[in-house]
Write an enzyme that holds these catalytic residues in place. Structure first.
Site, PDB file in Angstrom:
ATOM      1  N   GLU A   8       0.826  -1.220   0.000  1.00  0.00           N
ATOM      2  CA  GLU A   8       0.000   0.000   0.000  1.00  0.00           C
ATOM      3  C   GLU A   8       0.854   1.261   0.000  1.00  0.00           C
ATOM      4  OE1 GLU A   8      -3.710   1.576   2.731  1.00  0.00           O
ATOM      5  OE2 GLU A   8      -3.299  -0.559   2.586  1.00  0.00           O
ATOM      6  N   ASP A 107      -2.397  -3.171   3.750  1.00  0.00           N
ATOM      7  CA  ASP A 107      -2.826  -3.261   5.155  1.00  0.00           C
ATOM      8  C   ASP A 107      -3.966  -4.264   5.266  1.00  0.00           C
ATOM      9  OD1 ASP A 107      -1.001  -1.314   5.708  1.00  0.00           O
ATOM     10  OD2 ASP A 107      -2.453   0.311   5.911  1.00  0.00           O
ATOM     11  N   TYR A 311       0.149  -2.825  13.852  1.00  0.00           N
ATOM     12  CA  TYR A 311      -0.822  -2.120  13.021  1.00  0.00           C
ATOM     13  C   TYR A 311      -1.709  -1.245  13.900  1.00  0.00           C
ATOM     14  CZ  TYR A 311      -4.098  -1.316   9.219  1.00  0.00           C
ATOM     15  OH  TYR A 311      -4.878  -0.722   8.256  1.00  0.00           O
TER      16      TYR A 311
END
Length: 767
Positions: A8, A107, A311
């Site tokens: 990403e 992600d 994350y």
């Protein structure tokens, strides 16, 4: 085999490549696109990063003209996808044509799944060769495990994200056009309306109205001070809502010199550890240390792609059993958190705390690598340290405190005192810098002991209105009401500021924000109610679980939107009038006393200012007050006749002042006394661009004398100069003090006070 990895962001591409190749990857440019290549286990890899969504969802170009299509007719118009960054897609197609496998490594959440799936579909590759790498941290172990155990893409997850994208675009476009056209606010000044934005704004408007309507109710507290330590005791009848009752108690106790201990109890108290960080709580805690949610998320993304934290978009507050807590602590031993990590590793058992939410997509936010404040600076370090310390706190031991409760009888009246002493810091040792707690020590006593009554006081007070939301508390409320998602809430708040619907740290709605909300409440068919948005969030989960389809959720939402759009369109005249009136009041300051034209807020490259609409014939203009929330009033300055503004600054009560900073009314209000340095100018209260209060000489720049001021509370001139350093004396409530922090008299007073306190602490306060 040849394999293509799609990430990403560029940072993620570099980190994944470094991990999988053991640092032996190579970068090259093709058509302006960076391609990273390496070999692993006989396979050839190419890694290309996207820039978020490279494919954009929008309406066909023929619908861009707001005047050509009725907004309500836009509801069912099919949206189209357009490639936003063609160079990246071209490079991906060329590489994929030579590859046997395409791996999506975006992600691992709804949005990331959609970004990956829409890209491979646009590339035209056979979906049977597409795999998915799922990881929650860009660490060597997580990344290698993800690529050793590739999964299939989750089309349901991608569909849920696409449904949200379609619904948000249609609601935002249709409602924004309806309201903007009705109010005549088009072009750069359009009135933004959104499915999540509007109910969020309503929360702020409702709280504002509640505060504005609030009428304080007076009450009285009778408070005593006891013993040599002068510890405070509250009358058990506090608060008194009847002044006569409080005065009757005061009449009984005011002359008493001795009280009797009728109750004394000491008990232990366990203080449990905080839950691990989810996205919402991380943003809330970051906001408390001066990092707004939008900035916090940007920094958290950087820390994640840099391999420092896991994350940052998660709703989980329970560490999975597979998470190696000891290995994380071992990594922290190479940082300035070494002592804390070693201390926790020595615990007999390391059992983490748990929150109420448990999900399976990502763990709570935790540090994945060590960092140093020497290399990581500013807010980035502050956020990293916050995350590390929260992690340590979740693993630390339970804190233990000692709570003391004392009841003292004075002339038949009961007074209670509470003491708090932390006996075992436990987890607070690691997280204490973010906590507000003060110890209150009480002397040892026994029932029947006599204690000196130092003073008795009846304190006037009144009830306070509810607190305004700040960005942290608003995100918590949005989370509770299911307004938006963990990934979008900070952006929604940013839009409220950018559209000038709210102002200030405590998010006071502007007249336009209030008018828009009130109009939508009456004419908007329920779009300001959080239930409508929460219902869609539930539908998103059903798509993810395979219980609903993208098409059915979108159709249901469009039907609902069409009903709302028809209602708003039929009542557009009323909406337009309400909003135009509010916008006028927001910009209108008053009448120019020089030429009779309106004075309004103007914009320039140097910021906003107040100017006359009669310009250039009339050049009357004044600067906007610095670092403050400004509200218009209907009043005129009694000295010069110019309009007055209501000024709100954090930590200070609102004040009304003339728009001319040189008006005698403003000068007198802010004048503290003669400058001791130049003896010509006067020391006045001033404000920096950021709104920070200080005192400076009116003869600046000829005289550069300045003094720091306390950020909170009312400051007034005492009307005299310090007998020692000649600086102005100021009044802080009932206390007068020299404005000069380096005054020799202050240092002498401080030494004397410490000596008295030391002497008092050595004495036994019980008779």
């Amino acid at each position: 085999m040849r394999k293509l990895i799609i990430t990403e962001k560029a940072n993620a591409a570099r980190r994944i490549s470094t991990i999988l190749s053991d640092g032996k990857s190579h970068s090259s440019a093709s058509g302006g696109v960076t391609v990273i290549t390496f070999e692993k286990d006989g396979d050839e890899y190419s890694v290309v990063s996207l820039r978020g969504h490279i494919i954009e969802l929008d309406y066909p170009k023929e619908y861009n003209d707001w005047g050509a299509t009725k907004p309500e007719d836009l509801v069912y118009v099919p949206q189209v996808k357009a490639v936003r960054v063609k160079s990246i897609l071209t490079a991906l197609k060329e590489i994929a044509a030579q590859c046997d496998e395409v791996i999506i490594a975006t992600d691992f959440d709804r949005e990331g799944e959609l970004i990956g799936m829409e890209t491979v579909r646009e590339m035209g590759v056979d979906l049977s060769i597409v795999k998915r790498a799922r990881f929650s941290a860009l660490t060597k172990g997580e990344v290698e495990k993800a690529f050793d155990d590739l999964a299939l893409p989750d089309t349901n997850l991608a569909d849920a994200a696409e449904a949200r994208q379609i619904v948000d675009l249609s609601w935002g476009a249709v409602l924004t056009r309806l309201i903007s056209l009705s109010s005549g606010q088009v072009g750069k000044n359009f009135m933004s309306v959104g499915r999540v934005q509007s109910p969020t704004l309503k929360l702020l408007v409702e709280r504002h109205e509640e505060i504005e309507r609030f009428e304080p109710v007076p009450f009285w507290n009778v408070v005593g001070k006891f013993g040599m330590l002068a510890f405070k005791g509250e009358h058990t009848g506090n608060p008194f809502w009847d002044r006569e009752q409080a005065e009757a108690v005061m009449a009984k106790v005011s002359a008493e010199k001795v009280g009797t201990v009728t109750g004394y109890e000491v008990s232990p108290k366990e203080e449990y550890r905080p839950a691990p960080f989810d996205t919402t709580q991380m943003q809330v805690e970051a906001n408390k240390i001066g990092i707004p949610p939008t900035v916090a998320m940007k920094l958290a993304e950087d820390l994640y792609t840099g391999g420092y934290i896991s994350y940052p978009r998660t709703e989980n507050t329970e560490y999975p059993r597979s998470l190696g807590l000891k290995s994380i602590l071992e990594k922290l031993k190479d940082t300035e958190f070494k002592a804390e990590a070693e201390e926790i590793l020595k615990q007999e058992k390391i059992v983490p705390s748990k929150g109420k939410r448990r999900t399976t997509d990502h763990p709570p936010i935790y540090p994945t690598a060590g960092a140093s404040s020497d290399k990581m600076k500013g807010d980035k370090w502050k956020l990293y340290e916050l995350i590390v310390r929260r992690f340590l706190a979740t693993l630390g031991e339970v804190a233990e405190a000692e709570v003391t409760e004392v009841t003292i009888e004075v002339a038949g009246e009961q007074f209670k005192s509470e003491g708090y002493v932390l006996k075992k810091a436990g987890w607070k040792k690691y997280y204490g810098k973010y906590l507000k707690s003060t110890e209150t020590k009480l002397p040892k006593m026994a029932v029947g002991d006599e204690v000196d009554v130092r003073s008795m006081q009846m304190v006037d007070s009144e009830t306070k209105p509810p607190y305004r939301y700040n960005q942290g508390s608003l995100i918590q409320e949005m989370d509770r009401l299911q307004l938006g998602t963990k990934s979008t809430r900070h952006d929604i708040i940013g839009k409220l500021y950018s559209r000038n619907y709210v102002q200030g740290n405590y998010m006071i709605p502007t007249p336009s924000g209030i008018a828009l909300t009130k109009s939508l409440e009456v004419h908007g068919g329920g779009i300001t109610e959080p239930e409508m948005t929460a219902r869609l969030e539930a539908d998103m989960l059903k798509i993810t679980d395979g219980e609903r389809t993208l098409e059915s959720v979108v159709k249901e939402s469009q039907d609902m939107l069409h009903d709302v759009a028809v209602k708003i369109s039929s009542e557009s005249a009323e909406i337009g009038q309400e909003i135009r009136s509010a916008l006028h009041s927001q910009q209108h300051i008053g009448i120019c006393p020089s030429c009779g034209n309106n004075m309004t807020v103007k914009r320039s490259k140097n910021g906003n200012f107040i100017g006359c609409d009669g310009y250039p014939e009339c050049k009357m203009a004044f600067p906007m007050p610095r670092g403050a929330l400004v509200q218009t009033t209907d009043s005129k300055c009694p000295v010069c006749g110019l309009p007055q503004l209501r000024i709100i600054r954090k930590g200070n009560p609102p004040s009304v002042q003339c728009i001319d900073p040189k008006c005698q009314s403003n000068i007198e209000k802010n004048d503290l006394g003669v400058c001791p340095t130049c003896e010509k100018g006067h020391i006045r209260i001033m404000f920096s661009k950021a709104g920070k209060r200080f005192a400076g000489c009116s003869e600046w720049p000829a005289c550069t004398q300045t003094y720091p001021l306390r950020p909170r509370g009312t400051i007034k001139a005492a009307g005299r100069s310090c007998s020692i350093c000649k600086a102005p004396m100021i009044s802080l409530g009932t206390i007068d003090e020299c404005i000069n922090p380096d005054c020799p008299g202050k240092k002498k007073s401080s030494r004397a006070k410490k000596a008295v306190e030391k002497k008092a602490s050595e004495r036994v306060p019980i008779r």
